[in-house]
Write a protein that holds these residues in place. Structure first.
Motif, short mmCIF file in Angstrom:
data_model
loop_
_atom_site.label_atom_id
_atom_site.label_comp_id
_atom_site.label_asym_id
_atom_site.label_seq_id
_atom_site.Cartn_x
_atom_site.Cartn_y
_atom_site.Cartn_z
N ARG A 103 -9.62 23.56 66.10
CA ARG A 103 -10.90 22.78 66.76
C ARG A 103 -11.17 23.56 68.00
N ILE A 104 -12.45 23.52 68.09
CA ILE A 104 -13.35 24.29 69.30
C ILE A 104 -14.32 23.28 69.97
N LEU A 105 -14.08 23.55 71.33
CA LEU A 105 -15.04 22.49 72.16
C LEU A 105 -16.11 23.44 72.80
N LEU A 106 -17.48 23.37 72.84
CA LEU A 106 -18.42 23.81 73.50
C LEU A 106 -18.80 23.16 74.54
N ARG A 149 -12.72 14.21 79.12
CA ARG A 149 -12.32 13.09 78.33
C ARG A 149 -11.99 13.42 76.89
N LYS A 150 -12.88 14.50 76.23
CA LYS A 150 -12.67 14.53 74.83
C LYS A 150 -11.09 15.55 74.86
N HIS A 151 -11.08 16.70 75.72
CA HIS A 151 -9.75 17.53 75.54
C HIS A 151 -8.66 16.77 75.73
N ALA A 199 -7.84 14.46 72.81
CA ALA A 199 -7.35 15.29 71.63
C ALA A 199 -7.42 16.68 71.89
N PRO A 200 -6.43 17.31 72.23
CA PRO A 200 -6.86 18.85 72.88
C PRO A 200 -7.27 19.59 71.54
N TYR A 201 -8.06 20.61 72.06
CA TYR A 201 -8.76 21.69 71.49
C TYR A 201 -7.92 22.89 71.46
N ASP A 202 -8.14 23.81 70.38
CA ASP A 202 -7.57 24.99 70.31
C ASP A 202 -8.37 26.20 71.19
N LEU A 203 -9.53 26.09 71.47
CA LEU A 203 -10.31 26.79 72.12
C LEU A 203 -11.56 26.02 72.81
N ILE A 204 -11.93 26.30 73.94
CA ILE A 204 -13.14 25.86 74.94
C ILE A 204 -13.96 26.88 75.12
N ALA A 217 -9.02 21.66 86.35
CA ALA A 217 -8.64 20.21 85.81
C ALA A 217 -7.73 20.39 84.60
N VAL A 218 -8.27 21.21 83.58
CA VAL A 218 -7.51 21.43 82.33
C VAL A 218 -6.04 21.96 82.78
#
Length: 765
Positions: A637-640, A673-675, A678-683, A700-701
């Motif tokens: 899971r990747i967060l942009l 909020r999203k991370h 449900a934590p992501y594998d890459l941001i 903050a992360v």
């Protein structure tokens, strides 16, 4: 009565001292006045330049949208025969550019398709109007929608007789057979100032089919200049050549009633600002025919107070506007006027006070100098800031071109895309040059000292121009003289930038013949550097058989913004920054640069630099960073995190076919909020965002990970700040990777692959 000689001598001495002190004070005050007056003029010039650039950048999208629509219509990608697709395309432009009020198309037969913002029924609403003509049958469809796109009302109006061919924007563009701009006016619906651009459209056979028009609101210009810090009591406004006020800090002063239901722009002679009116009158030009070729400075008096003013024309002739700026003299000379009498009186009492006043004047001069230096620093900061602001949309432009090049295109389309990409690359080089110039002037430039292979650097510089030289029929040679060491210590990026700039000029200005890049060692290992490594003196040369440079122009080519011939920039392109940057880089590397040239006999540029020998002889072990373990078949899971909608869409398209899921967030708060849920594998983290920026979000992360004992998620900083300091700062705040915009598809995918530990190759067409 005999006057004692001691009294005479003392009096004469005291008188001389007092006179000398008074002369020093008066002359210093005059000098301060001159310096501060010059500084005030510089402030007005900088404000005018900045405001003009801001205004033109606000209007350029309308011109580009009209031209793009014309091109899409010519190739039937967007066609008036498919009203649904054209309306959808128009609304896409409205969503993309908030300054657009409406976009529409009028055909040569009187048909009309329009999409516009409409607030009279619902705030933030939209209005669509379609005039269809089928033989003798004519219909007018009107659609009203709310801000969320929901339908409010749809109706047909048989009483509507609107014909686009009778409108000024249509007739002006049709008559000129080219893109045309109307004079600024008050939009009827919004009652706000705006301007319309129109462009003729032709089909693939060259037949005229109609006119595309774009309405663009310019009220943002008033908001912008209201925030300008001209001086304590200074002010700026924008007016047209015909005397209409286009932008003013108090927007309600822009409108004048013109009949029962219509408004018009306020004229300069009607402006509710006596200082502004007097500033214009000091020009001595008619109020309805204001033509200026260059900035004009004036001075005038009003109610016993003196003012300075400047009127500067816009650089782009498409917008024949003028920015006006005025400021009272007391805003920058008030302290000198107030203290001048007191200074003279104090000078008459004693030498000590006279000296003190001299020190006071010196202090004032020092402050004036600091103000001038602050203005120079502000200029450098402005250049760096503008570089960032340009890189963000440029990332979307170049990325869109890259994606478009991957689609199935015909020959003409592929050539157009190649032109688009070439222009984008040229823009990227220009931004880099301006940013380099800013770094040099601000003193933030630092050379690296890393091991590198000289032969590889030379070969890579030549390889960049192999195809261009072949297409022009030029012989391209790279010569590495025997005895030249390969393994060196220094800044390969700076050296490569110099070589690429010189090679680019050589290929650009050579029509036939050859271009040769050579390097030789002119001094054997001798002196040692600070680290104790032996150094060598190397000489590089780039020679060509091109157009050459006259002897009386050769000294100019290394100056900033200068070229040997003013017509060169029009024929070959360029800003005149390349060779100036080359000279600065070479001097930073401890060398110098020179040229030999003659018209039509070619040019040879040589430079020498002193570099240290690599003590390891090029034998180094480069550790390969361990990749994270490849997971089972479960996708990652990747967060942009990106606040620019265009870049979110672009990155999504770059990564659309990878075996991982991509989620997006518009700001730091949403990302957290999203991370955290449900934590992501890459941001992928944008750095400069409104509210919580990328640095704060990353911190903050990391803080949450420390509190909960969770492993660190890879966070890659994606930013338009391309300076080395930006990468260092991002890593200090917890980022594990760095990408500078513009970002290519390959670079983005390689970054994702490296941090997720598995390859997925390139997408198939």
């Amino acid at each position: 009565m005999r006057i004692p000689s001691r009294l005479v001598i003392t009096s004469v001495f005291a008188g001389l001292v007092v006179v000398l002190a008074a002369l020093i004070i008066v002359s210093s005050a005059l000098t301060s006045r001159t310096v501060l007056s010059r500084h005030a003029r510089t402030i007005m010039e900088n404000i005018a330049s900045y405001t003009i650039d801001k205004a033109q950048s606000h209007l350029i999208p309308a011109r580009q949208a009209a031209r793009l629509t014309r091109g899409l219509s010519r190739t039937n990608i967007v066609s008036s025969r498919d009203t649904d697709s054209m309306v959808a395309y128009f609304y896409e432009q409205l969503y993309l550019y908030p300054q657009f009020s409406g976009i529409y198309f009028g055909s040569k037969d009187g048909e009309f398709i329009m999409a516009s913002r409409y607030n009279l029924i619902a705030p933030g609403g939209y209005y669509t109007k379609i005039v269809r003509i089928d033989g003798l049958r004519r219909s007018v469809e009107q659609i009203y929608k709310a801000a969320d796109g929901s339908m409010i009302r749809r109706q047909f109006d048989p009483t509507d007789t609107f014909d686009p061919r009778t409108r000024p924007w249509y007739t002006r563009a049709h008559t000129a057979n080219a893109l045309a701009w109307t004079d600024p006016y008050i939009f009827f619906t919004s009652q706000k100032p705006g301007i319309t651009t129109a462009n003729p459209v032709y089909d693939g056979n060259g037949e005229f089919v109609g006119i595309i028009g774009v309405d663009i609101g310019i009220e943002e210009l008033s908001t912008f200049i209201s925030k300008l810090n001209v001086s304590e009591n200074g002010l700026a406004f924008i007016m047209s050549r015909s005397g209409d006020i286009i932008a003013y800090p108090e927007m309600d002063k822009l409108r004048r009633a013109d009949g029962a239901d219509r408004s018009r722009l306020t004229r300069i002679t009607e402006l509710d600002d006596p200082v502004g009116r007097e500033a214009f009158l000091s020009l001595g030009l008619p109020p309805d025919n204001l033509h200026l070729e260059e900035p004009v400075f004036t001075s005038f008096a009003l109610n016993g107070e003196r003012y300075n003013a400047m009127f500067a024309p816009f650089s782009d002739s498409e917008w024949p506007w003028v920015i006006a700026i005025y400021m009272p003299e007391d805003d920058y000379l008030g302290a000198i006027k107030t203290n001048s009498t007191q200074n003279i009186l104090i000078a008459l009492v004693a030498v000590v006070i006279a000296l003190a006043m001299g020190l006071l004047v010196a202090s004032k001069l020092s402050r004036a100098r600091e103000m001038a230096e602050g203005a120079d620093e502000a200029k450098s900061h402005f250049l760096a800031r503008m570089s960032h602001e340009i890189r963000t949309p440029m990332n979307a432009m170049l990325g869109a071109g890259e994606l478009l090049a991957e689609t199935r295109l015909n020959g003409d389309q592929r050539r157009y895309v190649a032109i688009y990409q070439s222009a984008g690359e040229h823009l990227r080089e220009l931004v880099r040059d301006v940013l380099d110039l800013s770094r040099f002037e601000s003193g933030r430039f630092r050379l690296e000292c890393t091991p590198f292979n000289l032969r590889s650097t030379i070969d890579k510089a030549c390889a960049l121009f192999t195809l261009e030289a072949r297409n022009k029929g030029l012989d391209l040679h790279c010569r590495f003289e025997p005895g030249t060491p390969e393994h060196l210590m220094g800044d390969p990026t700076a050296l490569r930038q110099v070589l690429v700039n010189l090679m680019s000029n050589a290929v650009k200005f050579t029509r036939q013949g050859s271009v040769i890049l050579g390097v030789r060692c002119v001094e054997a290992p001798a002196a040692k550097d600070e680290a104790g490594n032996e150094t060598v003196l190397l000489e590089f040369s780039v020679s060509d058989t091109g157009i050459g440079i006259p002897a009386d122009k050769q000294a100019l080519v290394f100056e900033r913004f200068s070229q040997a011939d003013g017509s060169t920039s029009r024929k070959y392109g360029g800003t005149g920054l390349g060779l100036a940057i080359c000279r600065t880089l070479v001097r930073h590397m401890g060398g110098d640069i020179a040229l030999r040239s003659a018209p039509e006999a070619g040019t040879a540029i040589t430079f020498s630099v002193r570099l240290a020998l690599d003590p390891s002889g090029g034998i180094r072990e480069t550790p390969t960073p361990p990749r994270p373990p490849r997971p089972d078949s479960e996708p990652r899971r990747i967060l942009l995190v990106e606040d620019d909608e265009r870049n979110r869409l672009l990155f999504t398209l770059f990564l659309k076919d990878i075996p991982h899921s991509l989620d997006t967030a518009e700001n730091g708060e949403e990302a957290l909020r999203k991370h955290f849920a449900a934590p992501y594998d890459l941001i992928l983290m944008d750095i400069e965002m409104a509210g919580m920026d990328g640095y704060q979000t990353t911190q903050a992360v990391r803080a949450r990970e420390r509190e909960t004992g969770l492993p660190e998620v890879p966070i890659v900083a994606v930013t338009a700040h391309a300076l080395t300091e930006a990468e260092t700062k991002s890593r200090m705040h917890g980022c594990t990777g760095f990408l500078a915009k513009p970002v290519t598809k390959a670079a983005l995918r390689e970054t994702v692959e490296r941090h997720l530990g598995e390859g997925f190759g390139e997408a198939a067409d």
